[in-house]
Design a protein around this motif. Sequence first.
Motif, PDB file in Angstrom:
ATOM      1  N   SER A  98      -2.331 -14.253  -5.174  1.00 48.26           N
ATOM      2  CA  SER A  98      -3.210 -13.365  -4.505  1.00 48.26           C
ATOM      3  C   SER A  98      -3.047 -12.095  -4.836  1.00 48.26           C
ATOM      4  O   SER A  98      -2.324 -11.345  -4.106  1.00 48.26           O
ATOM      5  N   ALA A  99      -3.899 -11.564  -5.894  1.00 45.94           N
ATOM      6  CA  ALA A  99      -3.789 -10.048  -6.124  1.00 45.94           C
ATOM      7  C   ALA A  99      -4.176  -9.034  -4.847  1.00 45.94           C
ATOM      8  O   ALA A  99      -3.514  -8.157  -4.587  1.00 45.94           O
ATOM      9  N   SER A 100      -5.104  -9.633  -4.044  1.00 44.31           N
ATOM     10  CA  SER A 100      -5.653  -8.723  -3.109  1.00 44.31           C
ATOM     11  C   SER A 100      -4.791  -8.867  -1.884  1.00 44.31           C
ATOM     12  O   SER A 100      -4.357  -8.074  -1.258  1.00 44.31           O
ATOM     13  N   GLY A 101      -4.113  -9.924  -1.649  1.00 48.02           N
ATOM     14  CA  GLY A 101      -3.069 -10.115  -0.575  1.00 48.02           C
ATOM     15  C   GLY A 101      -1.774  -9.330  -0.929  1.00 48.02           C
ATOM     16  O   GLY A 101      -1.151  -8.813  -0.060  1.00 48.02           O
ATOM     17  N   PHE A 102      -1.514  -9.313  -2.244  1.00 43.45           N
ATOM     18  CA  PHE A 102      -0.248  -8.427  -2.588  1.00 43.45           C
ATOM     19  C   PHE A 102      -0.571  -6.725  -2.313  1.00 43.45           C
ATOM     20  O   PHE A 102       0.259  -6.279  -1.684  1.00 43.45           O
ATOM     21  N   ALA A 103      -1.860  -6.409  -2.843  1.00 41.54           N
ATOM     22  CA  ALA A 103      -2.101  -5.145  -2.442  1.00 41.54           C
ATOM     23  C   ALA A 103      -2.131  -4.778  -1.179  1.00 41.54           C
ATOM     24  O   ALA A 103      -1.801  -3.811  -0.557  1.00 41.54           O
ATOM     25  N   ALA A 104      -2.962  -5.673  -0.277  1.00 40.60           N
ATOM     26  CA  ALA A 104      -2.730  -5.458   1.276  1.00 40.60           C
ATOM     27  C   ALA A 104      -1.424  -5.354   1.810  1.00 40.60           C
ATOM     28  O   ALA A 104      -1.122  -4.400   2.578  1.00 40.60           O
ATOM     29  N   ALA A 105      -0.364  -6.161   1.441  1.00 43.13           N
ATOM     30  CA  ALA A 105       0.930  -6.139   1.658  1.00 43.13           C
ATOM     31  C   ALA A 105       1.688  -4.669   1.508  1.00 43.13           C
ATOM     32  O   ALA A 105       2.463  -4.192   2.236  1.00 43.13           O
ATOM     33  N   VAL A 106       1.184  -4.042   0.272  1.00 39.01           N
ATOM     34  CA  VAL A 106       1.958  -2.890  -0.136  1.00 39.01           C
ATOM     35  C   VAL A 106       1.316  -1.580   0.648  1.00 39.01           C
ATOM     36  O   VAL A 106       2.016  -0.827   1.087  1.00 39.01           O
ATOM     37  N   ARG A 107      -0.057  -1.837   1.040  1.00 45.98           N
ATOM     38  CA  ARG A 107      -0.706  -0.694   1.641  1.00 45.98           C
ATOM     39  C   ARG A 107       0.119  -0.854   3.075  1.00 45.98           C
ATOM     40  O   ARG A 107       0.120   0.232   3.627  1.00 45.98           O
ATOM     41  N   GLU A 108       0.147  -1.839   3.631  1.00 45.75           N
ATOM     42  CA  GLU A 108       0.617  -1.974   4.912  1.00 45.75           C
ATOM     43  C   GLU A 108       2.306  -1.387   4.909  1.00 45.75           C
ATOM     44  O   GLU A 108       2.632  -0.836   6.003  1.00 45.75           O
ATOM     45  N   LEU A 109       2.808  -1.768   4.107  1.00 48.52           N
ATOM     46  CA  LEU A 109       4.189  -1.278   3.916  1.00 48.52           C
ATOM     47  C   LEU A 109       4.387   0.080   3.652  1.00 48.52           C
ATOM     48  O   LEU A 109       5.360   0.525   4.047  1.00 48.52           O
ATOM     49  N   ALA A 110       3.286   0.860   3.093  1.00 51.40           N
ATOM     50  CA  ALA A 110       3.368   2.323   2.873  1.00 51.40           C
ATOM     51  C   ALA A 110       3.215   2.994   3.981  1.00 51.40           C
ATOM     52  O   ALA A 110       3.433   4.287   4.127  1.00 51.40           O
ATOM     53  N   LYS A 111       2.899   2.397   5.274  1.00 52.36           N
ATOM     54  CA  LYS A 111       2.930   3.037   6.494  1.00 52.36           C
ATOM     55  C   LYS A 111       4.331   3.471   6.955  1.00 52.36           C
ATOM     56  O   LYS A 111       5.305   2.466   6.781  1.00 52.36           O
ATOM     57  N   PRO A 112       4.576   4.847   7.412  1.00 47.50           N
ATOM     58  CA  PRO A 112       6.137   5.204   7.531  1.00 47.50           C
ATOM     59  C   PRO A 112       6.808   4.391   8.497  1.00 47.50           C
ATOM     60  O   PRO A 112       8.039   4.084   8.179  1.00 47.50           O
ATOM     61  N   GLU A 113       6.231   4.041   9.536  1.00 52.38           N
ATOM     62  CA  GLU A 113       6.956   3.042  10.498  1.00 52.38           C
ATOM     63  C   GLU A 113       7.190   1.697   9.737  1.00 52.38           C
ATOM     64  O   GLU A 113       8.398   1.261  10.209  1.00 52.38           O
ATOM     65  N   ALA A 114       6.270   1.079   9.332  1.00 50.87           N
ATOM     66  CA  ALA A 114       6.617  -0.159   8.723  1.00 50.87           C
ATOM     67  C   ALA A 114       7.597  -0.255   7.439  1.00 50.87           C
ATOM     68  O   ALA A 114       8.500  -0.823   7.437  1.00 50.87           O
ATOM     69  N   TRP A 115       7.635   0.923   6.761  1.00 49.70           N
ATOM     70  CA  TRP A 115       8.615   0.960   5.814  1.00 49.70           C
ATOM     71  C   TRP A 115      10.046   1.188   6.295  1.00 49.70           C
ATOM     72  O   TRP A 115      11.007   0.561   5.955  1.00 49.70           O
ATOM     73  N   ALA A 116      10.234   2.091   7.198  1.00 50.17           N
ATOM     74  CA  ALA A 116      11.331   2.352   7.859  1.00 50.17           C
ATOM     75  C   ALA A 116      12.050   1.138   8.369  1.00 50.17           C
ATOM     76  O   ALA A 116      13.266   0.890   8.456  1.00 50.17           O
ATOM     77  N   ALA A 117      11.161   0.327   8.969  1.00 53.62           N
ATOM     78  CA  ALA A 117      11.527  -1.017   9.718  1.00 53.62           C
ATOM     79  C   ALA A 117      12.275  -1.827   8.925  1.00 53.62           C
ATOM     80  O   ALA A 117      13.187  -2.635   8.927  1.00 53.62           O
ATOM     81  N   ARG A 118      11.371  -1.992   7.651  1.00 54.85           N
ATOM     82  CA  ARG A 118      11.628  -2.997   6.673  1.00 54.85           C
ATOM     83  C   ARG A 118      12.999  -2.509   5.958  1.00 54.85           C
ATOM     84  O   ARG A 118      13.873  -3.225   5.549  1.00 54.85           O
TER      85      ARG A 118
END
Length: 357
Positions: free
Chosen positions: A301-321
């Motif tokens: 899923s190229a679109s699923g992968f892209a969506a996951a990256v965009r979600e991870l790019a949010k500062p709070e989400a990235w810091a938690a991960r």
Amino acid sequence: MDARFTRMDHHDGISRYGASLIAAVARLAQVTMLIHDERQLALLPELPWVKINSPLSPLEPLVSRHVNKLGADLVFCPMQTMGSWGRKYPLVLTLHDLIYYEHPTPPGFLPVPVRVLWRLYHKAYWPQRFLLNRADTVATISHTTLGLMRQHRLTSRPIRIVGNAPQNDQAPRDSQLAPEKSLTYMGSFMPYKNVETLIHAMAELPDFTLNLLSRITPERRAELEALIPAGASVVFHNGVSDAQYSELLLRTTALVSLSKAEGYGLPLVEAMALGTPVVVADTPIFREVGGTAARYVPADSASGFAAAVRELAKPEAWAARSIASVAQAATFTWDDSAKELLAIAQQLRRQHGPDRP
């Protein structure tokens, strides 16, 4: 310890596994390395060594003639192919994965005759059983591979996990510092690695750069370059040093892999140890390594992968991960693997008695 699978210029997965395990065991026990070329020493710890034949030599079935003279308490090989005819020592052989039964294309660096034998070898399970049953104990690097070995009844010998682990010579990055908008892939470009889907996904990530780090043949590069979407940023590095690899991991938003088959997935834990989140295919082995820290997506899923990256790019989400990644990586250590191998040696010593070397 058999170090003959060590590369001479840069580590691949097997080479790094063997060299790292040798270094860890040497902190706890006396180790002699078996090499076949003195250039391998550049990537190995400074320890006693003995030069014998290449593991690809026609003399390999008789390699025990040389190893018997060393009087070893245990011989460990990071592969399953070490010759054993006439051996007088306990032997541990290693099976990393079963990838090539499903994806039979052999690694391109192997000589043509070996590649032909490789394909024939993986057409049935009985050759694998023959090799593994020559050992006293069989090692593997993950619970996932152990389960598959038992499912296919690959050996009647005890199976123990002598796991992979990250290097621990760098502090993790600051989870509060924003990463650059880049993604990093470390791995080969064989078809099952599914790099094509990563490239297709960049059509939906025009503000990100995908860094493809590994060495690649001109022919394979041309195939992949033809897939790059208009406006997408994809960089072929064609090989990086360990220092360059770490430096990229300390800047990037995530290490990524949509590989459909792995024995372990060492780049994941290497990235997580530095506090770099990972976005990976939803497979059993990646679940085992990534735990709750990784972000999982369907492999195709190229679109699923892209969506996951965009979600991870949010500062709070990235810091938690990032924070969760460091904690997950800490569950894998070379010291634990070394202790497990020494426990195997002690058990085999007891089983075979004091008169056996």
